[in-house]
Write a protein that holds these residues in place. Structure first.
Motif, PDB file in Angstrom:
ATOM      1  N   LYS A  48       0.841  -1.185   0.000  1.00 58.92           N
ATOM      2  CA  LYS A  48       0.000   0.000   0.000  1.00 58.92           C
ATOM      3  C   LYS A  48       0.883   1.244   0.000  1.00 58.92           C
ATOM      4  CE  LYS A  48      -3.713  -2.325   2.514  1.00 58.92           C
ATOM      5  NZ  LYS A  48      -4.549  -2.328   3.746  1.00 58.92           N
ATOM      6  N   VAL A  49       0.546   2.171  -0.864  1.00 54.80           N
ATOM      7  CA  VAL A  49       1.335   3.390  -0.995  1.00 54.80           C
ATOM      8  C   VAL A  49       0.600   4.549  -0.332  1.00 54.80           C
ATOM      9  CG1 VAL A  49       2.416   5.020  -2.580  1.00 54.80           C
ATOM     10  CG2 VAL A  49       2.335   2.574  -3.143  1.00 54.80           C
ATOM     11  N   THR A  50       1.267   5.229   0.588  1.00 61.22           N
ATOM     12  CA  THR A  50       0.712   6.398   1.265  1.00 61.22           C
ATOM     13  C   THR A  50       1.479   7.635   0.821  1.00 61.22           C
ATOM     14  OG1 THR A  50       0.095   5.083   3.215  1.00 61.22           O
ATOM     15  CG2 THR A  50       0.225   7.479   3.498  1.00 61.22           C
ATOM     16  N   ALA A 218       5.806  10.322   9.665  1.00 62.83           N
ATOM     17  CA  ALA A 218       5.311   9.133   8.956  1.00 62.83           C
ATOM     18  C   ALA A 218       4.015   8.652   9.607  1.00 62.83           C
ATOM     19  CB  ALA A 218       6.361   8.028   8.993  1.00 62.83           C
ATOM     20  N   PRO A 219       2.933   8.581   8.862  1.00 64.84           N
ATOM     21  CA  PRO A 219       1.678   8.109   9.447  1.00 64.84           C
ATOM     22  C   PRO A 219       1.666   6.606   9.709  1.00 64.84           C
ATOM     23  CG  PRO A 219       1.394   8.508   7.114  1.00 64.84           C
ATOM     24  CD  PRO A 219       2.769   8.984   7.456  1.00 64.84           C
ATOM     25  N   VAL A 220       2.543   5.893   8.981  1.00 68.52           N
ATOM     26  CA  VAL A 220       2.656   4.434   9.135  1.00 68.52           C
ATOM     27  C   VAL A 220       4.126   4.057   8.968  1.00 68.52           C
ATOM     28  CG1 VAL A 220       0.327   3.897   8.340  1.00 68.52           C
ATOM     29  CG2 VAL A 220       2.188   4.112   6.687  1.00 68.52           C
ATOM     30  N   ALA A 221       4.440   2.862   9.387  1.00 71.37           N
ATOM     31  CA  ALA A 221       5.791   2.344   9.175  1.00 71.37           C
ATOM     32  C   ALA A 221       5.895   1.774   7.764  1.00 71.37           C
ATOM     33  CB  ALA A 221       6.105   1.277  10.203  1.00 71.37           C
ATOM     34  N   GLY A 222       7.056   1.920   7.156  1.00 71.52           N
ATOM     35  CA  GLY A 222       7.247   1.382   5.816  1.00 71.52           C
ATOM     36  C   GLY A 222       8.519   1.907   5.185  1.00 71.52           C
ATOM     37  N   LYS A 223       8.594   1.801   3.885  1.00 70.89           N
ATOM     38  CA  LYS A 223       9.773   2.233   3.150  1.00 70.89           C
ATOM     39  C   LYS A 223       9.430   3.446   2.311  1.00 70.89           C
ATOM     40  CE  LYS A 223      13.533   0.557   0.226  1.00 70.89           C
ATOM     41  NZ  LYS A 223      14.122  -0.613  -0.450  1.00 70.89           N
ATOM     42  N   LEU A 224      10.263   4.481   2.430  1.00 71.15           N
ATOM     43  CA  LEU A 224      10.049   5.694   1.666  1.00 71.15           C
ATOM     44  C   LEU A 224      10.342   5.487   0.193  1.00 71.15           C
ATOM     45  CD1 LEU A 224      11.692   8.426   3.950  1.00 71.15           C
ATOM     46  CD2 LEU A 224       9.248   7.965   3.669  1.00 71.15           C
ATOM     47  N   GLY A 225       9.692   6.321  -0.628  1.00 68.60           N
ATOM     48  CA  GLY A 225      10.077   6.418  -2.019  1.00 68.60           C
ATOM     49  C   GLY A 225      11.108   7.526  -2.145  1.00 68.60           C
ATOM     50  N   GLU A 226      11.216   8.093  -3.302  1.00 73.36           N
ATOM     51  CA  GLU A 226      12.146   9.204  -3.491  1.00 73.36           C
ATOM     52  C   GLU A 226      11.599  10.431  -2.775  1.00 73.36           C
ATOM     53  OE1 GLU A 226      14.217  11.771  -7.129  1.00 73.36           O
ATOM     54  OE2 GLU A 226      12.962  10.018  -7.539  1.00 73.36           O
ATOM     55  N   VAL A 227      12.456  11.128  -2.049  1.00 75.35           N
ATOM     56  CA  VAL A 227      12.060  12.324  -1.305  1.00 75.35           C
ATOM     57  C   VAL A 227      12.205  13.533  -2.220  1.00 75.35           C
ATOM     58  CG1 VAL A 227      12.485  13.765   0.723  1.00 75.35           C
ATOM     59  CG2 VAL A 227      12.783  11.275   0.869  1.00 75.35           C
ATOM     60  N   THR A 242       6.872  12.885  -0.690  1.00 74.44           N
ATOM     61  CA  THR A 242       7.410  11.535  -0.847  1.00 74.44           C
ATOM     62  C   THR A 242       6.250  10.560  -0.655  1.00 74.44           C
ATOM     63  OG1 THR A 242       9.106   9.959  -0.099  1.00 74.44           O
ATOM     64  CG2 THR A 242       8.044  11.291   1.584  1.00 74.44           C
ATOM     65  N   SER A 243       6.571   9.311  -0.568  1.00 74.48           N
ATOM     66  CA  SER A 243       5.528   8.297  -0.331  1.00 74.48           C
ATOM     67  C   SER A 243       6.103   7.211   0.564  1.00 74.48           C
ATOM     68  CB  SER A 243       5.042   7.707  -1.649  1.00 74.48           C
ATOM     69  OG  SER A 243       6.131   7.068  -2.320  1.00 74.48           O
ATOM     70  N   ILE A 244       5.197   6.481   1.193  1.00 69.54           N
ATOM     71  CA  ILE A 244       5.608   5.349   2.043  1.00 69.54           C
ATOM     72  C   ILE A 244       4.896   4.110   1.542  1.00 69.54           C
ATOM     73  CG2 ILE A 244       5.567   4.382   4.370  1.00 69.54           C
ATOM     74  CD1 ILE A 244       5.601   7.163   5.487  1.00 69.54           C
ATOM     75  N   VAL A 245       5.685   3.068   1.328  1.00 67.75           N
ATOM     76  CA  VAL A 245       5.111   1.793   0.904  1.00 67.75           C
ATOM     77  C   VAL A 245       5.114   0.851   2.102  1.00 67.75           C
ATOM     78  CG1 VAL A 245       5.342  -0.184  -0.630  1.00 67.75           C
ATOM     79  CG2 VAL A 245       5.938   2.114  -1.447  1.00 67.75           C
ATOM     80  N   THR A 246       3.955   0.338   2.408  1.00 71.84           N
ATOM     81  CA  THR A 246       3.825  -0.635   3.498  1.00 71.84           C
ATOM     82  C   THR A 246       3.530  -2.012   2.915  1.00 71.84           C
ATOM     83  OG1 THR A 246       1.461  -0.140   3.710  1.00 71.84           O
ATOM     84  CG2 THR A 246       2.984   1.108   5.105  1.00 71.84           C
ATOM     85  N   ALA A 247       3.927  -3.041   3.635  1.00 67.64           N
ATOM     86  CA  ALA A 247       3.703  -4.409   3.167  1.00 67.64           C
ATOM     87  C   ALA A 247       2.216  -4.675   3.068  1.00 67.64           C
ATOM     88  CB  ALA A 247       4.349  -5.400   4.125  1.00 67.64           C
ATOM     89  N   ASP A 248       1.797  -5.286   1.965  1.00 70.72           N
ATOM     90  CA  ASP A 248       0.389  -5.632   1.772  1.00 70.72           C
ATOM     91  C   ASP A 248       0.110  -6.957   2.437  1.00 70.72           C
ATOM     92  OD1 ASP A 248      -2.162  -5.779   0.970  1.00 70.72           O
ATOM     93  OD2 ASP A 248      -1.767  -6.045  -1.177  1.00 70.72           O
ATOM     94  N   ARG A 249      -0.552  -6.880   3.580  1.00 68.68           N
ATOM     95  CA  ARG A 249      -0.794  -8.114   4.349  1.00 68.68           C
ATOM     96  C   ARG A 249      -2.286  -8.385   4.431  1.00 68.68           C
ATOM     97  NH1 ARG A 249       3.323  -7.208   9.500  1.00 68.68           N
ATOM     98  NH2 ARG A 249       5.254  -7.186   8.278  1.00 68.68           N
TER      99      ARG A 249
END
Length: 249
Positions: A48-50, A218-227, A242-249
């Motif tokens: 999921k991308v935030t 960061a509203p959630v934990a995850g991996k950033l995209g390009e800042v 930027t964006s944050i990608v979280t694992a889709d579980r």
């Protein structure tokens, strides 16, 4: 001779068939040409991308992350210049204190008005007693004057005293009514002041929210995209940083 040619043609046909099979196996990445590695030109991130964007405008003064960093929930990503928003909060808090002070003064005014009412009631009661006594005295002097046992001057004095007592009583009643109206005015004004205090409290809360929004976390934990942000850049609400990608579980 013809037999040799036939065997050669058969060998060529078999070799061509083997090469054809090999080409098909290679094209489809089937064994023995499959090493277990999957390659695709149409890859995507399964998650999921935030999107991270500011809720207010300002200059970026600090960036605390880099491209593709792993971040935890609540971690600071960047900081906007908060000086204006701090000033607005201080102004809102000062206005709230002023409104609260006015409300406290109103409470004191109410107590003072109640005290004035009690004092006016006491004065009116005393004036009523004086008026009643003056009426009794004037009536007695009238009776004595009619019987000839009292002078005309005594009757005149009694009537003057009665008039003064009646005027004093009327004045004390008017003062009592004014005191009651003053109390009612204080009560009405206090309702307005209470509303003003609530409005000032709301302004303070909004100022606090704006100040907190200068810290973009960061509203959630995850991996950033390009800042896509730089220190000194001016951003507006909705600007994608930027964006944050979280694992889709």
């Amino acid at each position: 001779m013809s037999g040799t040619i036939t065997k050669l043609a058969s060998g060529i046909a078999v070799l061509a068939g083997a090469i054809g099979v090999g080409v098909v196996l290679y094209a489809w990445r089937l064994p023995p040409f499959n090493d277990g590695t999957q390659v695709t030109d149409n890859a995507y991130v399964a998650g999921k991308v935030t999107i991270i964007a500011p809720q207010l405008a300002g200059y970026i003064v600090r960036i605390s992350v880099a491209d593709y960093d792993e971040v935890s929930e609540g971690q600071l990503i960047l900081q906007l210049d908060d000086r204006i928003y701090r000033e607005r909060l201080e102004q809102a808090q000062a206005q709230l204190l002023a409104q609260q002070s006015s409300l406290s003064s109103s409470a004191q005014s109410e107590r003072s008005a109640e005290a004035r009412i009690k004092s006016a009631e006491a004065s009116a009661q005393a004036a009523q007693v004086s008026r009643d006594n003056a009426e009794v005295n004037a009536k007695r002097q009238q009776e004595l004057s009619e019987r000839g046992t009292s002078s005309r001057a005594s009757l005149d004095d009694a009537n003057v005293a009665l008039s003064q007592a009646q005027a004093t009583y009327a004045q004390t009643r008017a003062n009592l009514e004014v005191a009651r109206q003053d109390l009612q005015t204080v009560i009405v004004d206090r309702e307005t002041l209470e509303a003003d205090v609530k409005a000032a409290e709301a302004v303070v809360e909004l100022a606090k929210i704006d100040l907190s929004n200068t810290r973009i976390t960061a509203p959630v934990a995850g991996k950033l995209g390009e800042v896509g942000a730089r220190v000194g850049a001016y951003v507006t609400p909705g600007t994608q940083l930027t964006s944050i990608v979280t694992a889709d579980r």
